[in-house]
Every structure is written in C-alpha cells, then in structure tokens.
Design a protein around this motif. Structure first.
Motif, PDB file in Angstrom:
ATOM      1  N   ALA A 125      -8.087  14.196  33.420  1.00 31.14           N
ATOM      2  CA  ALA A 125      -7.359  14.801  34.540  1.00 31.14           C
ATOM      3  C   ALA A 125      -8.296  15.705  35.330  1.00 31.14           C
ATOM      4  O   ALA A 125      -9.109  16.427  34.758  1.00 31.14           O
ATOM      5  CB  ALA A 125      -6.174  15.593  34.017  1.00 31.14           C
ATOM      6  N   TYR A 126      -8.192  15.652  36.664  1.00 31.23           N
ATOM      7  CA  TYR A 126      -9.062  16.488  37.498  1.00 31.23           C
ATOM      8  C   TYR A 126      -8.293  17.444  38.405  1.00 31.23           C
ATOM      9  O   TYR A 126      -8.866  18.395  38.923  1.00 31.23           O
ATOM     10  CB  TYR A 126     -10.004  15.618  38.333  1.00 31.23           C
ATOM     11  CG  TYR A 126      -9.332  14.698  39.331  1.00 31.23           C
ATOM     12  CD1 TYR A 126      -8.946  15.147  40.585  1.00 31.23           C
ATOM     13  CD2 TYR A 126      -9.095  13.362  39.005  1.00 31.23           C
ATOM     14  CE1 TYR A 126      -8.328  14.298  41.495  1.00 31.23           C
ATOM     15  CE2 TYR A 126      -8.473  12.502  39.906  1.00 31.23           C
ATOM     16  CZ  TYR A 126      -8.094  12.974  41.149  1.00 31.23           C
ATOM     17  OH  TYR A 126      -7.478  12.143  42.049  1.00 31.23           O
ATOM     18  N   ALA A 127      -6.990  17.210  38.632  1.00 34.58           N
ATOM     19  CA  ALA A 127      -6.215  18.079  39.522  1.00 34.58           C
ATOM     20  C   ALA A 127      -4.777  18.201  39.027  1.00 34.58           C
ATOM     21  O   ALA A 127      -4.255  17.304  38.361  1.00 34.58           O
ATOM     22  CB  ALA A 127      -6.233  17.547  40.950  1.00 34.58           C
ATOM     23  N   ARG A 128      -4.161  19.321  39.365  1.00 30.54           N
ATOM     24  CA  ARG A 128      -2.764  19.565  38.988  1.00 30.54           C
ATOM     25  C   ARG A 128      -1.847  19.276  40.168  1.00 30.54           C
ATOM     26  O   ARG A 128      -2.225  19.455  41.323  1.00 30.54           O
ATOM     27  CB  ARG A 128      -2.577  21.009  38.526  1.00 30.54           C
ATOM     28  CG  ARG A 128      -3.418  21.357  37.309  1.00 30.54           C
ATOM     29  CD  ARG A 128      -3.033  22.701  36.712  1.00 30.54           C
ATOM     30  NE  ARG A 128      -3.957  23.092  35.661  1.00 30.54           N
ATOM     31  CZ  ARG A 128      -3.948  22.600  34.433  1.00 30.54           C
ATOM     32  NH1 ARG A 128      -3.034  21.692  34.094  1.00 30.54           N
ATOM     33  NH2 ARG A 128      -4.822  22.995  33.530  1.00 30.54           N
ATOM     34  N   GLU A 225      -0.519  15.759  36.242  1.00 31.99           N
ATOM     35  CA  GLU A 225      -1.953  15.843  36.512  1.00 31.99           C
ATOM     36  C   GLU A 225      -2.445  14.513  37.067  1.00 31.99           C
ATOM     37  O   GLU A 225      -1.880  13.456  36.771  1.00 31.99           O
ATOM     38  CB  GLU A 225      -2.724  16.193  35.235  1.00 31.99           C
ATOM     39  CG  GLU A 225      -2.420  17.582  34.713  1.00 31.99           C
ATOM     40  CD  GLU A 225      -3.186  17.932  33.455  1.00 31.99           C
ATOM     41  OE1 GLU A 225      -3.476  19.126  33.251  1.00 31.99           O
ATOM     42  OE2 GLU A 225      -3.490  17.003  32.664  1.00 31.99           O
ATOM     43  N   PHE A 226      -3.509  14.581  37.865  1.00 31.96           N
ATOM     44  CA  PHE A 226      -4.090  13.396  38.494  1.00 31.96           C
ATOM     45  C   PHE A 226      -5.312  12.893  37.732  1.00 31.96           C
ATOM     46  O   PHE A 226      -6.097  13.669  37.189  1.00 31.96           O
ATOM     47  CB  PHE A 226      -4.541  13.717  39.922  1.00 31.96           C
ATOM     48  CG  PHE A 226      -3.432  13.932  40.910  1.00 31.96           C
ATOM     49  CD1 PHE A 226      -2.168  13.405  40.698  1.00 31.96           C
ATOM     50  CD2 PHE A 226      -3.662  14.649  42.074  1.00 31.96           C
ATOM     51  CE1 PHE A 226      -1.148  13.594  41.624  1.00 31.96           C
ATOM     52  CE2 PHE A 226      -2.653  14.847  43.005  1.00 31.96           C
ATOM     53  CZ  PHE A 226      -1.402  14.316  42.778  1.00 31.96           C
ATOM     54  N   GLY A 227      -5.488  11.569  37.757  1.00 28.66           N
ATOM     55  CA  GLY A 227      -6.682  10.934  37.205  1.00 28.66           C
ATOM     56  C   GLY A 227      -7.016   9.686  38.005  1.00 28.66           C
ATOM     57  O   GLY A 227      -6.277   9.309  38.921  1.00 28.66           O
ATOM     58  N   VAL A 228      -8.114   9.038  37.666  1.00 29.73           N
ATOM     59  CA  VAL A 228      -8.528   7.784  38.301  1.00 29.73           C
ATOM     60  C   VAL A 228      -8.225   6.646  37.338  1.00 29.73           C
ATOM     61  O   VAL A 228      -8.596   6.710  36.162  1.00 29.73           O
ATOM     62  CB  VAL A 228     -10.025   7.794  38.654  1.00 29.73           C
ATOM     63  CG1 VAL A 228     -10.420   6.492  39.362  1.00 29.73           C
ATOM     64  CG2 VAL A 228     -10.380   9.002  39.507  1.00 29.73           C
ATOM     65  N   ASP A 241     -16.276  10.592  34.629  1.00 29.70           N
ATOM     66  CA  ASP A 241     -16.127  11.894  33.957  1.00 29.70           C
ATOM     67  C   ASP A 241     -17.469  12.617  33.854  1.00 29.70           C
ATOM     68  O   ASP A 241     -17.562  13.829  34.078  1.00 29.70           O
ATOM     69  CB  ASP A 241     -15.538  11.713  32.560  1.00 29.70           C
ATOM     70  CG  ASP A 241     -14.051  11.379  32.579  1.00 29.70           C
ATOM     71  OD1 ASP A 241     -13.395  11.653  33.600  1.00 29.70           O
ATOM     72  OD2 ASP A 241     -13.560  10.853  31.566  1.00 29.70           O
ATOM     73  N   ARG A 242     -18.510  11.863  33.514  1.00 32.68           N
ATOM     74  CA  ARG A 242     -19.852  12.466  33.375  1.00 32.68           C
ATOM     75  C   ARG A 242     -20.322  13.040  34.713  1.00 32.68           C
ATOM     76  O   ARG A 242     -20.805  14.177  34.784  1.00 32.68           O
ATOM     77  CB  ARG A 242     -20.849  11.418  32.865  1.00 32.68           C
ATOM     78  CG  ARG A 242     -22.240  11.972  32.588  1.00 32.68           C
ATOM     79  CD  ARG A 242     -23.232  10.870  32.311  1.00 32.68           C
ATOM     80  NE  ARG A 242     -23.512  10.067  33.499  1.00 32.68           N
ATOM     81  CZ  ARG A 242     -24.307  10.466  34.485  1.00 32.68           C
ATOM     82  NH1 ARG A 242     -24.890  11.657  34.458  1.00 32.68           N
ATOM     83  NH2 ARG A 242     -24.518   9.669  35.525  1.00 32.68           N
ATOM     84  N   ILE A 243     -20.153  12.252  35.771  1.00 31.78           N
ATOM     85  CA  ILE A 243     -20.574  12.700  37.097  1.00 31.78           C
ATOM     86  C   ILE A 243     -19.703  13.864  37.579  1.00 31.78           C
ATOM     87  O   ILE A 243     -20.196  14.796  38.226  1.00 31.78           O
ATOM     88  CB  ILE A 243     -20.527  11.525  38.092  1.00 31.78           C
ATOM     89  CG1 ILE A 243     -21.593  10.484  37.716  1.00 31.78           C
ATOM     90  CG2 ILE A 243     -20.735  12.009  39.526  1.00 31.78           C
ATOM     91  CD1 ILE A 243     -21.527   9.196  38.524  1.00 31.78           C
ATOM     92  N   THR A 244     -18.421  13.833  37.234  1.00 32.28           N
ATOM     93  CA  THR A 244     -17.515  14.917  37.616  1.00 32.28           C
ATOM     94  C   THR A 244     -17.996  16.252  37.055  1.00 32.28           C
ATOM     95  O   THR A 244     -17.928  17.284  37.736  1.00 32.28           O
ATOM     96  CB  THR A 244     -16.087  14.618  37.137  1.00 32.28           C
ATOM     97  OG1 THR A 244     -15.602  13.453  37.813  1.00 32.28           O
ATOM     98  CG2 THR A 244     -15.146  15.786  37.420  1.00 32.28           C
ATOM     99  N   GLU A 245     -18.474  16.235  35.822  1.00 31.55           N
ATOM    100  CA  GLU A 245     -19.000  17.466  35.231  1.00 31.55           C
ATOM    101  C   GLU A 245     -20.184  17.991  36.033  1.00 31.55           C
ATOM    102  O   GLU A 245     -20.343  19.205  36.206  1.00 31.55           O
ATOM    103  CB  GLU A 245     -19.389  17.227  33.772  1.00 31.55           C
ATOM    104  CG  GLU A 245     -18.215  17.003  32.839  1.00 31.55           C
ATOM    105  CD  GLU A 245     -17.191  18.139  32.892  1.00 31.55           C
ATOM    106  OE1 GLU A 245     -17.609  19.311  32.810  1.00 31.55           O
ATOM    107  OE2 GLU A 245     -15.996  17.843  33.026  1.00 31.55           O
TER     108      GLU A 245
END
Length: 266
Positions: A125-128, A225-228, A241-245
């Motif tokens: 999840a990256y956003a609420r 929560e949002f995800g891809v 996920d790795r790039i998001t970090e």
C-alpha cells in the motif's frame, strides 16, 4: 565385406541418434520470461487507468497528470521503460485486461481488497483513502447516516470500491457508470441524488473554487489503502516496491503527495 557392413550399420545407427537428438532439441522450449523481463524487453509499461482527479487526469494541454501518473512515470524512468496510459473501457474488467496483457498493471487509486488479492499480484500500500458520499452541499445536513440515505439514488463507478461500499451499507438504489468523473455528472444532471467516490477525488473537485463547488462530502462509508495491481505471480510488484522506497528516500513521493493532496502510507 564384413567390416564394411558393420561400418554401414554403425553409420545408420549414428544418423538415427543424431536425428533423435535434433528432434529433442527442436522440441525443447525456452524458459518463459519473467513479467519484468517481458516488460523491459518491449520497452513499455502499459498502465490501465480511468479519468480520476487527483490520481490520473488531463491538464489543459490534454496531457495526463496526477499523483499516480507522475508516480508511475518516476518508476518507469528507473525501470528504463516508457509509461503508456490506457483508459479502461470498463474498470470492472481490469483484472481480465491485465491477465490478457492489454494492461501490464492497473495503477489508478486501486483499492487493496480481497477481490484484488484474489485476481492480481499487488504492491505494498502506498496511499490512504476512504469511500465518501458526495451530494449538493445544501442537502448535506439532512443526511448524517447511511440509514438516512436508504431512499436516495446513488451513482457509483462500475467495479469500484464505491460500488462495494454502497452494497456493504445497504444502499441498493444505484446506477453503475464508467468512471468516478461520470458519477459526479450524474448528480449534477439530477439523474442521481448522490455519488460514492474516493475521498482523494472528493477533496480535489468539491468546495469553493473547484469544479464542483456546490457539492460537499456528506458521509465517510469506509477506509482503505491503494496499491498497484499486476499479473498474478508477476515479479513487477516487488520491483515497484523497491523503487518506491528509493522515491521515498529522495523525497520524490512526498513532494507528489503535497502537490496532489494525497496521504501516503508511512
């Protein structure tokens, strides 16, 4: 003569062995490419979206902008591929489109729920977000609970978390339309009393000086929560996920969140 005969038989046997080996080699299949290898080889990431401010929408120059648009562009830059945004004809069919490789992923404020987990491989999840009821602001005071809204007609995006929230809260009088932008138009035209959309969108388009300044949020129905979403079994989510970090560490994602008023998952 005997020696020549033996040599002739040996030659026939050798030829037969070589022929069998040749057939075996021809029948041997190459190991299938991973999803990430497939995407990098074709050089594009095909992203399924809908018109959904502030996640994916067009500016005055007809260019796609928004939090998810710029987030995806930043990820693609690090992947070394070009993003290609494709509007889903029917958001409810997004998982079938991903499976059929019409899209490589759905990246458009997608809610992480049991249906998503069953049909796709997901990023973290990256956003609420939340599902909220939006209606004319002069009617908001009349409706404080879902129970008080039972007789209203609602517009929802087909296949969306808003549609699920309506069902979960016993709001049965609904019309399903192609995207969240269309739900607002249904309310504006009077064919629906209210709509159920994402809080992120409601914050972006309702209120003074905005597209729907005479509309307001009446009630929050659910949090999420949002995800891809990617193909089932894909190795793409782990790479995103790795790039998001990295994008969190260098401040890119925080700047985008501030720009588009999106609440990040820490």
């Amino acid at each position: 003569m005997k020696k020549n005969k033996i040599m002739g038989i040996a030659g026939v046997v050798l030829a037969a062995v070589l022929l069998v080996c040749s057939f075996a080699a021809c029948g041997k299949k190459e190991a299938p490419k991973s999803d990430l290898e497939y995407i990098k080889e074709k050089g594009t990431l095909i992203i399924g979206i809908t018109d959904y401010e502030p996640m994916n929408y067009k500016d005055e120059n007809n260019k796609w902008i928004g939090f998810d648009t710029e987030y995806a562009e930043a990820v693609c830059a690090k992947l070394g591929v070009k993003p290609e945004f494709v509007v889903a004809a029917n958001w409810g069919e997004k998982y079938n489109e991903i499976k059929a490789k019409t899209f490589d992923c759905a990246w458009n404020g997608l809610t992480i729920d049991e249906t998503a987990k069953l049909n796709a491989s997901l990023t973290k999840a990256y956003a609420r977000n939340a599902q909220v009821v939006v209606m004319a602001k002069d009617k908001v005071e009349q409706y404080k609970t879902a129970e008080s809204m039972k007789d209203l007609k609602f517009a929802v995006e087909d296949g969306s978390a808003g549609q699920a929230a309506a069902a979960d809260n016993g709001l049965e009088n609904v019309i399903a339309v192609e995207d969240q932008a269309a739900t607002l138009l249904e309310v504006k035209s009077g064919t629906a009393d209210a709509c159920i959309i994402d809080l992120t969108m409601a914050n972006a388009v309702t209120g003074e000086g905005k597209s729907y300044e005479n509309f307001a949020i009446a009630l929050e129905l659910s949090q999420e929560e949002f995800g891809v979403a990617c193909r089932k079994g894909s190795d793409l989510p782990a790479e995103i996920d790795r790039i998001t970090e990295e994008l969190k560490a260098d401040g890119t994602l925080e700047k985008l969140a501030e720009k588009y008023n999106v609440v990040l998952v820490k």
